[in-house]
Write a protein that holds these residues in place. Structure first.
Motif, PDB file in Angstrom:
ATOM      1  N   ARG A 186     -12.217 -14.275  16.031  1.00  0.00           N
ATOM      2  CA  ARG A 186     -12.799 -14.125  17.370  1.00  0.00           C
ATOM      3  C   ARG A 186     -11.759 -13.741  18.410  1.00  0.00           C
ATOM      4  NH1 ARG A 186     -16.964 -18.874  18.794  1.00  0.00           N
ATOM      5  NH2 ARG A 186     -18.474 -18.509  17.134  1.00  0.00           N
ATOM      6  N   ARG A 187     -10.548 -14.221  18.199  1.00  0.00           N
ATOM      7  CA  ARG A 187      -9.528 -13.999  19.221  1.00  0.00           C
ATOM      8  C   ARG A 187      -9.177 -12.521  19.351  1.00  0.00           C
ATOM      9  NH1 ARG A 187      -3.705 -17.012  19.328  1.00  0.00           N
ATOM     10  NH2 ARG A 187      -3.143 -16.542  21.484  1.00  0.00           N
ATOM     11  N   CYS A 188      -9.073 -11.852  18.184  1.00  0.00           N
ATOM     12  CA  CYS A 188      -8.653 -10.453  18.222  1.00  0.00           C
ATOM     13  C   CYS A 188      -9.799  -9.502  17.899  1.00  0.00           C
ATOM     14  CB  CYS A 188      -7.492 -10.229  17.260  1.00  0.00           C
ATOM     15  SG  CYS A 188      -7.931 -10.596  15.547  1.00  0.00           S
ATOM     16  N   GLY A 189     -10.988 -10.075  17.707  1.00  0.00           N
ATOM     17  CA  GLY A 189     -12.144  -9.243  17.405  1.00  0.00           C
ATOM     18  C   GLY A 189     -12.029  -8.546  16.067  1.00  0.00           C
ATOM     19  N   GLY A 190     -11.189  -9.072  15.182  1.00  0.00           N
ATOM     20  CA  GLY A 190     -11.074  -8.511  13.843  1.00  0.00           C
ATOM     21  C   GLY A 190      -9.991  -7.451  13.721  1.00  0.00           C
ATOM     22  N   ALA A 191      -9.300  -7.172  14.820  1.00  0.00           N
ATOM     23  CA  ALA A 191      -8.295  -6.111  14.775  1.00  0.00           C
ATOM     24  C   ALA A 191      -6.946  -6.611  14.257  1.00  0.00           C
ATOM     25  CB  ALA A 191      -8.116  -5.519  16.171  1.00  0.00           C
ATOM     26  N   GLY A 192      -6.713  -7.903  14.376  1.00  0.00           N
ATOM     27  CA  GLY A 192      -5.422  -8.450  13.937  1.00  0.00           C
ATOM     28  C   GLY A 192      -4.383  -8.398  15.051  1.00  0.00           C
ATOM     29  N   VAL A 193      -4.637  -7.575  16.047  1.00  0.00           N
ATOM     30  CA  VAL A 193      -3.739  -7.496  17.218  1.00  0.00           C
ATOM     31  C   VAL A 193      -4.597  -7.521  18.480  1.00  0.00           C
ATOM     32  CG1 VAL A 193      -1.811  -6.256  16.150  1.00  0.00           C
ATOM     33  CG2 VAL A 193      -3.763  -4.963  17.066  1.00  0.00           C
ATOM     34  N   TYR A 194      -4.007  -7.940  19.547  1.00  0.00           N
ATOM     35  CA  TYR A 194      -4.723  -7.836  20.823  1.00  0.00           C
ATOM     36  C   TYR A 194      -3.742  -7.447  21.919  1.00  0.00           C
ATOM     37  CZ  TYR A 194      -3.078 -12.650  21.534  1.00  0.00           C
ATOM     38  OH  TYR A 194      -2.309 -13.758  21.644  1.00  0.00           O
ATOM     39  N   GLU A 195      -4.296  -6.965  23.015  1.00  0.00           N
ATOM     40  CA  GLU A 195      -3.449  -6.512  24.126  1.00  0.00           C
ATOM     41  C   GLU A 195      -3.305  -7.611  25.142  1.00  0.00           C
ATOM     42  OE1 GLU A 195      -5.298  -2.845  25.443  1.00  0.00           O
ATOM     43  OE2 GLU A 195      -3.754  -1.723  24.355  1.00  0.00           O
ATOM     44  N   ARG A 196      -2.099  -7.709  25.649  1.00  0.00           N
ATOM     45  CA  ARG A 196      -1.834  -8.751  26.626  1.00  0.00           C
ATOM     46  C   ARG A 196      -0.941  -8.130  27.702  1.00  0.00           C
ATOM     47  NH1 ARG A 196       2.916 -11.963  26.856  1.00  0.00           N
ATOM     48  NH2 ARG A 196       3.925 -11.073  25.037  1.00  0.00           N
ATOM     49  N   PHE A 197      -1.132  -8.538  28.956  1.00  0.00           N
ATOM     50  CA  PHE A 197      -0.320  -7.976  30.046  1.00  0.00           C
ATOM     51  C   PHE A 197       1.052  -8.640  30.063  1.00  0.00           C
ATOM     52  CE2 PHE A 197       1.177  -7.748  34.462  1.00  0.00           C
ATOM     53  CZ  PHE A 197       1.132  -6.371  34.653  1.00  0.00           C
ATOM     54  N   ASP A 198       2.101  -7.823  29.975  1.00  0.00           N
ATOM     55  CA  ASP A 198       3.469  -8.343  30.020  1.00  0.00           C
ATOM     56  C   ASP A 198       4.036  -8.081  31.408  1.00  0.00           C
ATOM     57  OD1 ASP A 198       6.143  -8.943  29.781  1.00  0.00           O
ATOM     58  OD2 ASP A 198       6.307  -8.133  27.743  1.00  0.00           O
ATOM     59  N   PRO A 199       4.175  -9.142  32.231  1.00  0.00           N
ATOM     60  CA  PRO A 199       4.627  -8.908  33.619  1.00  0.00           C
ATOM     61  C   PRO A 199       6.036  -8.326  33.691  1.00  0.00           C
ATOM     62  CG  PRO A 199       4.289 -11.268  33.160  1.00  0.00           C
ATOM     63  CD  PRO A 199       3.963 -10.539  31.913  1.00  0.00           C
ATOM     64  N   LYS A 201       7.358  -6.116  31.770  1.00  0.00           N
ATOM     65  CA  LYS A 201       7.305  -4.676  31.526  1.00  0.00           C
ATOM     66  C   LYS A 201       6.337  -3.981  32.480  1.00  0.00           C
ATOM     67  CE  LYS A 201       8.783  -4.935  26.755  1.00  0.00           C
ATOM     68  NZ  LYS A 201       8.328  -5.078  25.381  1.00  0.00           N
ATOM     69  N   GLY A 202       5.517  -4.821  33.133  1.00  0.00           N
ATOM     70  CA  GLY A 202       4.573  -4.271  34.085  1.00  0.00           C
ATOM     71  C   GLY A 202       3.438  -3.511  33.435  1.00  0.00           C
ATOM     72  N   ARG A 203       3.212  -3.752  32.129  1.00  0.00           N
ATOM     73  CA  ARG A 203       2.102  -3.066  31.448  1.00  0.00           C
ATOM     74  C   ARG A 203       1.571  -3.932  30.292  1.00  0.00           C
ATOM     75  NH1 ARG A 203       4.335  -0.985  26.669  1.00  0.00           N
ATOM     76  NH2 ARG A 203       6.608  -0.844  26.747  1.00  0.00           N
ATOM     77  N   LYS A 204       0.476  -3.457  29.726  1.00  0.00           N
ATOM     78  CA  LYS A 204      -0.119  -4.168  28.592  1.00  0.00           C
ATOM     79  C   LYS A 204       0.676  -3.875  27.327  1.00  0.00           C
ATOM     80  CE  LYS A 204      -4.973  -4.566  29.926  1.00  0.00           C
ATOM     81  NZ  LYS A 204      -6.331  -4.033  29.663  1.00  0.00           N
ATOM     82  N   VAL A 205       0.879  -4.941  26.500  1.00  0.00           N
ATOM     83  CA  VAL A 205       1.552  -4.730  25.208  1.00  0.00           C
ATOM     84  C   VAL A 205       0.651  -5.261  24.092  1.00  0.00           C
ATOM     85  CG1 VAL A 205       3.930  -4.756  26.070  1.00  0.00           C
ATOM     86  CG2 VAL A 205       2.788  -6.922  25.470  1.00  0.00           C
ATOM     87  N   LYS A 206       0.801  -4.674  22.905  1.00  0.00           N
ATOM     88  CA  LYS A 206       0.027  -5.153  21.753  1.00  0.00           C
ATOM     89  C   LYS A 206       0.750  -6.334  21.112  1.00  0.00           C
ATOM     90  CE  LYS A 206      -2.866  -1.322  20.396  1.00  0.00           C
ATOM     91  NZ  LYS A 206      -3.222  -0.335  19.365  1.00  0.00           N
TER      92      LYS A 206
END
Ligand code: ZN
Ligand code: ZN
Ligand code: ZN
Ligand code: ZN
Ligand code: ZN
Length: 304
Positions: A186-199, A201-206
């Motif tokens: 459920r956490r990653c929706g089955g993808a195994g990875v998810y995106e999270r905002f890295d402050p 780097k100022g952008r989303k990272v996997k």
């Protein structure tokens, strides 16, 4: 002075007096005078009875005249008495065992009575085989009874559960449609990875999903990956136990070859014992394979 404490037993001969704190299951001896004596019967003869009785911390052995006794009420020694009588009997003594059975019943010794009853049955069998050395019925071992084939002698049959066809299990509701008992994470929706905002780097990272270790799947928590769960209709037992219709729950059927007498041709013209619960055809011999009226049907294919 210890004897003064025992003055109430005057009239009886005090043989022994010693210290003992042991507890025991007591016999109650009721005298014709109405008095009762509680103690353990040690020895018994035609004329006297030796009884050990406890007075405080002391134990005294007294002798009672059998002629003074009205009755003796049950105590542990009844079993000792039983074993004495039992071992005194000759193995094939049918009247002796029958008398012992009556004695057991009179003294409400039900466990011992059952033992004697069993013995009586086997003695009868031995005597029957001796009486008819060539005619006694081999298929039923001269017992006149055969183990019920409808229930394998169990007396009960399992009426299979319609929902699980008697297996006691159904497909796990949570995961049976998925492969290998796993669910999408459920956490990653089955993808195994998810995106999270890295402050920083100022952008989303996997990010690799830690819940499913990047696999995207988790083991089904409902069935622990077994894909099966207990059938609720039968609580996992596979069906309801019902009394065997072939033998009426009696576990046996009467041997047709000897008409239940144990001897071929039934020379003593023994009547067939009546079944416990009369129900339809009493001639039922238990050999007909009773088929279930309805085939168990799985209502839903759990893996459909
Ligand atoms: Zn499951
Ligand atoms: Zn995941
Ligand atoms: Zn079931
Ligand atoms: Zn049966
Ligand atoms: Zn027979």
């Amino acid at each position: 002075m210890q004897f003064s404490r025992l003055s109430f037993v005057s009239g009886f001969f005090v043989i022994l007096l010693f210290l003992s704190g042991a507890a025991f299951a007591a016999d109650v001896i009721v005298l014709k005078s109405g008095r009762t004596i509680t103690g353990k019967i040690l020895t018994r003869s035609d004329k006297t009875l030796e009884v050990e009785m406890t007075v405080g911390k002391s134990t005294a052995t007294i002798t009672i005249q059998v002629s003074d006794i009205d009755r003796i009420e049950k105590g542990e020694n009844k079993d000792v008495e039983f074993r004495k009588r039992w071992s005194a009997l000759k193995s094939n003594d049918l009247p002796g065992h029958e008398a012992l059975l009556k004695w057991c019943e009179d003294n409400s010794l039900s466990i011992q009575a059952a033992q004697v009853r069993k013995k009586i049955d086997s003695v009868k069998l031995v005597l029957l085989k001796e009486k008819y050395p060539d005619l006694w019925c081999r298929p039923c071992e001269a017992g006149g009874k055969l183990s019920c084939q409808g229930c394998e002698g169990k007396g009960v049959k399992v009426d299979p559960c319609q929902r699980c066809a008697g297996s006691g299990e159904i497909g796990c509701r949570a995961c049976s449609r998925k492969k290998q008992g796993s669910l999408d994470c459920r956490r990653c929706g089955g993808a195994g990875v998810y995106e999270r905002f890295d402050p920083s780097k100022g952008r989303k990272v996997k990010t690799r999903c830690s819940t499913c270790s990047g696999k995207g799947k988790i083991e089904c928590p409902t069935c622990s990956g077994k894909q099966k769960s207990k059938c609720e209709d039968c609580k996992g037992e596979g069906g309801k136990k019902v009394s065997c219709g072939t033998c009426d729950g009696q576990r046996h059927s009467y041997c047709k070859l000897c008409e239940g007498s144990g001897v071929k041709g039934n020379p003593e013209k023994k009547a067939l014992p009546k079944p416990g619960k009369p129900k339809g055809n009493t001639e039922e011999d238990g050999k007909s394979d009773e088929k279930p009226k309805k085939k168990p049907v799985i209502k839903k294919n759990p893996f459909g």
